[in-house]
Design a protein around this motif. Structure first.
Motif, PDB file in Angstrom:
ATOM      1  N   GLU A  26       0.802  -1.223   0.000  1.00 38.27           N
ATOM      2  CA  GLU A  26       0.000   0.000   0.000  1.00 38.27           C
ATOM      3  C   GLU A  26       0.832   1.269   0.000  1.00 38.27           C
ATOM      4  O   GLU A  26       0.475   2.265  -0.633  1.00 38.27           O
ATOM      5  N   PHE A  27       1.960   1.246   0.723  1.00 37.39           N
ATOM      6  CA  PHE A  27       2.669   2.501   0.993  1.00 37.39           C
ATOM      7  C   PHE A  27       4.103   2.539   0.478  1.00 37.39           C
ATOM      8  O   PHE A  27       4.800   3.535   0.673  1.00 37.39           O
ATOM      9  N   GLY A  28       4.555   1.474  -0.160  1.00 34.19           N
ATOM     10  CA  GLY A  28       5.908   1.485  -0.698  1.00 34.19           C
ATOM     11  C   GLY A  28       6.989   1.264   0.329  1.00 34.19           C
ATOM     12  O   GLY A  28       8.173   1.533   0.064  1.00 34.19           O
ATOM     13  N   THR A  29       6.623   0.785   1.501  1.00 33.73           N
ATOM     14  CA  THR A  29       7.609   0.468   2.542  1.00 33.73           C
ATOM     15  C   THR A  29       8.543  -0.626   2.023  1.00 33.73           C
ATOM     16  O   THR A  29       8.120  -1.534   1.301  1.00 33.73           O
ATOM     17  N   THR A  30       9.811  -0.550   2.393  1.00 34.37           N
ATOM     18  CA  THR A  30      10.816  -1.469   1.871  1.00 34.37           C
ATOM     19  C   THR A  30      11.470  -2.278   2.985  1.00 34.37           C
ATOM     20  O   THR A  30      11.344  -1.950   4.174  1.00 34.37           O
ATOM     21  N   ARG A  31      12.177  -3.292   2.603  1.00 35.43           N
ATOM     22  CA  ARG A  31      12.949  -4.057   3.596  1.00 35.43           C
ATOM     23  C   ARG A  31      14.041  -3.190   4.205  1.00 35.43           C
ATOM     24  O   ARG A  31      14.435  -3.402   5.357  1.00 35.43           O
ATOM     25  N   GLU A  32      14.534  -2.215   3.453  1.00 30.95           N
ATOM     26  CA  GLU A  32      15.501  -1.267   4.027  1.00 30.95           C
ATOM     27  C   GLU A  32      14.867  -0.462   5.153  1.00 30.95           C
ATOM     28  O   GLU A  32      15.534  -0.148   6.157  1.00 30.95           O
ATOM     29  N   ASP A  33      13.588  -0.126   5.010  1.00 31.08           N
ATOM     30  CA  ASP A  33      12.890   0.587   6.082  1.00 31.08           C
ATOM     31  C   ASP A  33      12.769  -0.289   7.326  1.00 31.08           C
ATOM     32  O   ASP A  33      12.993   0.179   8.450  1.00 31.08           O
ATOM     33  N   LEU A  34      12.399  -1.559   7.126  1.00 29.96           N
ATOM     34  CA  LEU A  34      12.345  -2.485   8.259  1.00 29.96           C
ATOM     35  C   LEU A  34      13.721  -2.589   8.924  1.00 29.96           C
ATOM     36  O   LEU A  34      13.833  -2.578  10.163  1.00 29.96           O
ATOM     37  N   ALA A  35      14.753  -2.665   8.110  1.00 24.06           N
ATOM     38  CA  ALA A  35      16.113  -2.768   8.653  1.00 24.06           C
ATOM     39  C   ALA A  35      16.491  -1.539   9.460  1.00 24.06           C
ATOM     40  O   ALA A  35      17.217  -1.640  10.462  1.00 24.06           O
ATOM     41  N   ALA A  36      15.986  -0.375   9.063  1.00 27.27           N
ATOM     42  CA  ALA A  36      16.298   0.857   9.796  1.00 27.27           C
ATOM     43  C   ALA A  36      15.822   0.771  11.236  1.00 27.27           C
ATOM     44  O   ALA A  36      16.455   1.328  12.152  1.00 27.27           O
ATOM     45  N   VAL A  37      14.717   0.060  11.478  1.00 34.82           N
ATOM     46  CA  VAL A  37      14.223  -0.122  12.848  1.00 34.82           C
ATOM     47  C   VAL A  37      15.205  -0.977  13.646  1.00 34.82           C
ATOM     48  O   VAL A  37      15.570  -0.639  14.784  1.00 34.82           O
ATOM     49  N   ALA A  38      15.637  -2.081  13.052  1.00 30.28           N
ATOM     50  CA  ALA A  38      16.590  -2.956  13.739  1.00 30.28           C
ATOM     51  C   ALA A  38      17.920  -2.257  13.992  1.00 30.28           C
ATOM     52  O   ALA A  38      18.539  -2.417  15.059  1.00 30.28           O
ATOM     53  N   LEU A  39      18.374  -1.471  13.034  1.00 29.30           N
ATOM     54  CA  LEU A  39      19.650  -0.769  13.181  1.00 29.30           C
ATOM     55  C   LEU A  39      19.578   0.307  14.263  1.00 29.30           C
ATOM     56  O   LEU A  39      20.532   0.503  15.032  1.00 29.30           O
ATOM     57  N   ALA A  40      18.453   0.999  14.359  1.00 30.98           N
ATOM     58  CA  ALA A  40      18.290   2.010  15.408  1.00 30.98           C
ATOM     59  C   ALA A  40      18.285   1.353  16.772  1.00 30.98           C
ATOM     60  O   ALA A  40      18.930   1.840  17.723  1.00 30.98           O
ATOM     61  N   ALA A  41      17.561   0.230  16.896  1.00 33.38           N
ATOM     62  CA  ALA A  41      17.529  -0.481  18.176  1.00 33.38           C
ATOM     63  C   ALA A  41      18.928  -0.927  18.587  1.00 33.38           C
ATOM     64  O   ALA A  41      19.320  -0.788  19.757  1.00 33.38           O
ATOM     65  N   ARG A  42      19.691  -1.448  17.638  1.00 37.41           N
ATOM     66  CA  ARG A  42      21.040  -1.908  17.966  1.00 37.41           C
ATOM     67  C   ARG A  42      21.945  -0.733  18.327  1.00 37.41           C
ATOM     68  O   ARG A  42      22.808  -0.854  19.226  1.00 37.41           O
ATOM     69  N   ALA A  43      21.768   0.404  17.682  1.00 37.37           N
ATOM     70  CA  ALA A  43      22.584   1.571  18.020  1.00 37.37           C
ATOM     71  C   ALA A  43      22.348   1.999  19.463  1.00 37.37           C
ATOM     72  O   ALA A  43      23.291   2.362  20.182  1.00 37.37           O
ATOM     73  N   TRP A  44      21.086   1.971  19.922  1.00 34.76           N
ATOM     74  CA  TRP A  44      20.808   2.285  21.330  1.00 34.76           C
ATOM     75  C   TRP A  44      21.399   1.217  22.248  1.00 34.76           C
ATOM     76  O   TRP A  44      21.958   1.530  23.310  1.00 34.76           O
ATOM     77  N   ALA A  45      21.274  -0.055  21.854  1.00 37.79           N
ATOM     78  CA  ALA A  45      21.763  -1.144  22.702  1.00 37.79           C
ATOM     79  C   ALA A  45      23.274  -1.114  22.887  1.00 37.79           C
ATOM     80  O   ALA A  45      23.786  -1.530  23.929  1.00 37.79           O
ATOM     81  N   GLN A  46      23.980  -0.623  21.871  1.00 37.17           N
ATOM     82  CA  GLN A  46      25.446  -0.615  21.937  1.00 37.17           C
ATOM     83  C   GLN A  46      25.953   0.096  23.176  1.00 37.17           C
ATOM     84  O   GLN A  46      27.024  -0.239  23.703  1.00 37.17           O
TER      85      GLN A  46
END
Length: 383
Positions: free
Chosen positions: A154-174
């Motif tokens: 519907e909105f053109g969301t990509t797997r890169e967008d999903l990955a951005a969530v995981a990468l942000a979470a890991r950046a905080w966890a570091q």
């Protein structure tokens, strides 16, 4: 019908986490009790003060009775609401109402699980829904994969967008010593990860850990005189729209679009006022859906919002500042950990402490995007 809520008249007086990551040798109830006792110590109260228990264990349908027996107390009230990860925000709402009415005086809300040490897994076969069964879906992954696929369509969301969530979470966890997953994570790691239920890969899935958490709630006028600064509960609301996602009229919209506005209206705030959001991120698509449904960005813009860096360290809307369920911990249910991180930010005690936090939102998800619950916490300056 309009909501009636005792804005700021009850507060979190104590909090604790225990055993985050791996704690072999502990049962779930032992982990829960450890966190509960530490939360009481944090508040300056004791077991003698507790007259209400709120609990939702992964492996005990009579957890309220077990917890009381294990602690050796005889509470006036117990609540074992089992909506999954959203249960704990609902517990807060019930406790706030009971405290304000004088029905109880001190509530202990707790959770613990030895899921990792006990060999638990994230996915199981669905056997209870005759309509889903012929397609052999994985519970709960396939339901979230449906939501992600539709959002992409519907909105053109990509797997890169999903990955951005995981990468942000890991950046905080570091930079959170308590986080279970603190190793490096790259975009290529996310995009090349093993697919589990398309488009959900292993990097889009939460951790499987041990861990326990607990908070102590009492009336704010009492909490003022206790050991730690009170964290007033400004609003809390829940909404349930379905159980099986097969019953959802639109899998890109969740009941967070109801619970969030109601909780914020109780608190007298808008999404623009919230300084940090702790969102139940069992899967990367959750964060995108909840950011939209809670009003932090327009529907359909969640993918682009997270890919802009808005939720990562240094972004305009810090999300899951402990690392979330994707990198901090996920012992079966994460909701209470989101509440604690929001409260820690307001108390100035978070590992990744943000400056001057007076308003924080914690949001819980239960089932397969089935039950949503939102709590708005504030500092004493918000009263």
């Amino acid at each position: 019908m309009s909501d009636s809520f005792p804005r700021g008249r009850t507060a979190i007086a104590g909090l604790a986490t225990f055993g985050v990551g791996e704690m072999p040798g502990y049962s779930s109830i032992e982990l829960t009790a450890k966190a509960g006792l530490q939360a009481l110590e944090d508040s300056g109260l004791s077991l003698r003060d507790v007259d209400a228990l709120y609990i939702c264990q992964p492996d005990d349908f009579f957890a309220g009775l077990t917890f009381a027996e294990y602690l050796g107390i005889q509470p006036r009230y117990t609540d074992n609401n089992r909506t999954g990860g959203s249960a704990f925000m609902s517990h807060m709402a019930s406790a706030a109402l009971a405290l304000d009415a004088g029905y109880i005086d001190c509530a202990l809300i707790a959770y613990g699980s030895n899921q990792r040490s006990n060999g638990g897994k994230l996915a199981t076969k669905i056997t209870s829904n005759a309509w889903d069964l012929p397609y052999a879906p994985l519970f709960p992954l396939t339901s979230y994969a449906l939501a992600a696929t539709r959002h992409m369509h519907e909105f053109g969301t990509t797997r890169e967008d999903l990955a951005a969530v995981a990468l942000a979470a890991r950046a905080w966890a570091q930079t959170n010593p308590e986080a279970f997953a603190r190793g490096p994570l790259t975009l290529d790691d996310c995009l090349s990860a093993r697919m589990v239920s398309t488009p959900i890969s292993v990097r889009d899935c939460c951790l499987v850990t041990d861990g326990a958490a607990a908070i102590v709630m009492t009336r704010t006028d009492r909490a003022r005189d206790l050991a730690k600064p009170p964290v007033p509960v400004l609003g809390a609301a829940a909404a349930t729209w379905w159980n099986s996602i097969a019953q959802a009229p639109d899998v890109t919209v969740t009941a967070a679009s109801e619970s969030g506005p109601r909780a914020m209206a109780m608190a007298g705030v808008s999404p623009d006022d919230i300084q940090t959001a702790q969102l139940y991120d069992a899967f990367t698509i959750n964060t995108i859906l909840f950011l939209e449904d809670l009003g932090f960005c327009p529907k359909g813009e969640g993918g682009r919002f997270v890919s802009s860096g808005a939720i990562a360290p240094g972004g305009s809307m810090p999300v899951n500042t402990n690392g979330g369920g994707l990198s901090y911990c996920h012992p079966g249910m994460y909701g209470l950990f989101a509440i604690i991180e929001a409260a820690r930010q307001i108390r100035g005690e978070a590992a990744n402490q943000l400056p001057g936090i007076d308003l924080a939102l914690a949001h819980g998800n239960g089932g397969t995007l089935s039950s949503q619950a939102t709590a708005v916490l504030g500092s004493m300056a918000t009263l």
